[in-house]
Design a protein around this motif. Sequence first.
Motif, mmCIF file in Angstrom:
data_model
loop_
_atom_site.group_PDB
_atom_site.id
_atom_site.type_symbol
_atom_site.label_atom_id
_atom_site.label_comp_id
_atom_site.label_asym_id
_atom_site.label_seq_id
_atom_site.Cartn_x
_atom_site.Cartn_y
_atom_site.Cartn_z
ATOM 1 N N UNK A 215 0.800 -1.217 0.000
ATOM 2 C CA UNK A 215 0.000 0.000 0.000
ATOM 3 C C UNK A 215 0.830 1.262 0.000
ATOM 4 N N UNK A 216 0.114 2.409 0.105
ATOM 5 C CA UNK A 216 0.765 3.717 0.037
ATOM 6 C C UNK A 216 0.926 4.367 1.402
ATOM 7 N N UNK A 217 0.571 3.653 2.473
ATOM 8 C CA UNK A 217 0.759 4.198 3.814
ATOM 9 C C UNK A 217 1.112 3.066 4.762
ATOM 10 N N UNK A 218 1.815 3.386 5.838
ATOM 11 C CA UNK A 218 2.257 2.370 6.796
ATOM 12 C C UNK A 218 1.061 1.676 7.442
ATOM 13 N N UNK A 219 1.237 0.415 7.819
ATOM 14 C CA UNK A 219 0.187 -0.364 8.469
ATOM 15 C C UNK A 219 0.708 -0.875 9.810
ATOM 16 N N UNK A 220 -0.029 -0.594 10.872
ATOM 17 C CA UNK A 220 0.325 -1.027 12.221
ATOM 18 C C UNK A 220 0.006 -2.504 12.376
ATOM 19 N N UNK A 221 0.985 -3.316 12.757
ATOM 20 C CA UNK A 221 0.757 -4.753 12.919
ATOM 21 C C UNK A 221 0.863 -5.179 14.380
ATOM 22 N N UNK A 222 0.734 -4.219 15.296
ATOM 23 C CA UNK A 222 0.799 -4.535 16.718
ATOM 24 C C UNK A 222 -0.306 -5.519 17.086
#
Length: 657
Positions: A64-71
Amino acid sequence: MPTSHSRTGVASVCAAALTFSGLLVTGLFAAQPAAAADPAGFQNIRINEVTSSNNDTVELYNSGSTAVNISGWKMSDDAFSPQSFSPSAGSVPAGGFVTFNSPKGLGDSDKLVIYTADGTVVDRVEWATDGAKPAMARCGGDGTGAWVTATVAATFGAANAGGCPSSVPAASRVRINEVTSNGADTVELYNGGTSAVSIGSWKYVDGDTTHSPVSISSSSPSATSIPAGGYVTFSSGLGLGDNDSVFLLNSTGSTIDSVTWATDGAKPSDERCANGTGWFRTAVTATPGGANSCSGSGGGGGGQTGQLLGGGGALTSGCAPEAATGTGTTPAGTLAWPGGLDVTIADNVCAFTTSTGPEGRDISGLAFDPANPSVLWAAKNKNWLYKLVKSNGKWVPDATWSATGKQIRFAGGSGEPDAEGLTVGADGHLYVTSERDNTNNTAPKDTVMEFDPAATGSTLTPVHQWDMTAQFPQLDTGSKDDANLGFEGVGYVPDSWLTANGWLDPLTGAAYNPANYPLHGSGLYFAGLEWDGSLHVYGLNSDSSFTTFTTIATGKASVMDVTYDAATQRIVATCDNTCGETHTFLKVNAGGAIVPDVTYTNPAVMPADNLEGFAIAPASTCVNGFREAVWSDDGIYGFGSGSSSYGHALYSGTFPC
């Protein structure tokens, strides 16, 4: 209005961490969740590489075009329940990688499933004996490539090209190409290779981890092989729903391909664009058994990217859309749209044709009425204003004000203002910018006009008018194109915001004191110049004089609309396709200057047109954490002739509260 000019040297605008009411928010907003507790963009996280040796390492890639939180995310194999893992970073950057070691070990013949913290299946891969030694990697494109056993050393934390074999096996060129959860639950496979591939013993499974794989032949007995460049379709016997997946397995149980989508992402279908190779996106029309349409929906991402909804109705005579012009690049550091992924066509086809503008130059400036947010004001380039209200989900002219809009004139009742920008002042009056007089379109006429919307009659003349043309000699060249690069947008900014945020008055060098300017009312007006993307700050005095305060660089090549958003406490400068369909939010910094803070793109499903108008509804309209955002297309071109958006001017989406 659309022009063919181009811009270069756009400054980068990077996101910052801001604090609102004691809450830390990365960028500017927490983006809309794709499901109840799943982070936005989770479908764009793909298992990209895995090894069952060397510490059982797993690599995740963000398409994608933005960071994704995987917490809080978890993983499982074929023998243990979901377990927490410790990633190398808490979020996966756009186009970046995160690695971790399996907490329970991975076997020679095993599978790996990744879940969000809420238990939603994100991605899954299975392999046969030694299939993940030295590694199982996506080859032919990170995040999208076919699963192949690497023939050289693994490449964890980096692109897979170095670890991929020089030739991808024929079976690995078979791809899931389209899938629909719209009743028929159909899956389409495509063979991108040069020879037929036998699939008689292949299986598939959905995103429910309690389901066992089902043979394709049980769903489609005739589906025994796929010819080179050909298709096979079958109906899923497992059923496919919202927030679901399809995984394609070969005869040994190794994963060939997969797709994951969010709510309504496979309605009418989710398809690869380009056909057989690209990312999945929501289609306007399902095309099982044939080449994908790849029209009317956004690109970029391994899963759901939103839908463009609505439209309909034949294009009527007297309405002639014009293709977008002046397309440029998106500024570096731009973030993905923080609101909803879906966008609705929000007007009737060819709704704004007039006697002075039937050829396609349509709606430009937009502004919600802060005193009555059920009203949306709109300016049409060739001297028309509209009061719009909602009817059956669409913005339509308010017949009690004027079903066909009201024509506006310059002071004295003459000329045809090239109306571009629009804002609502504290007094409820409409303040409209014009670049030129369309009866003499080679000469600039950069003015701000004040209209009383309560005035009667079908034609409105200004209560006051302020002419700033002399400040922009670069526009007065005798060229209609240069004259067309003046005031595109305007936004009213209240004095209370300027003083509360410590704005330094450029004229005095001290804190801004509204009392120093007794005739200006209760706020200043920020006019956006298309020529260079600058904002020009004015006090508009009741005696028709004006005070020029300063010029502000937005970091953008052009500005097409300007708005002040009380909910985010920001000034928003909007640019169309000239700078990648972006919105720059500006703040007052610690030194008392107004500066760019963060820039967002439009939702990916929207066309890259001359989208010159932008408005965000007040926070008082918020429902479930979101409020309406509206865009206007100056050329009513949509995705072009034959598309559902052709001939429409308004789009409606959502924005965080």
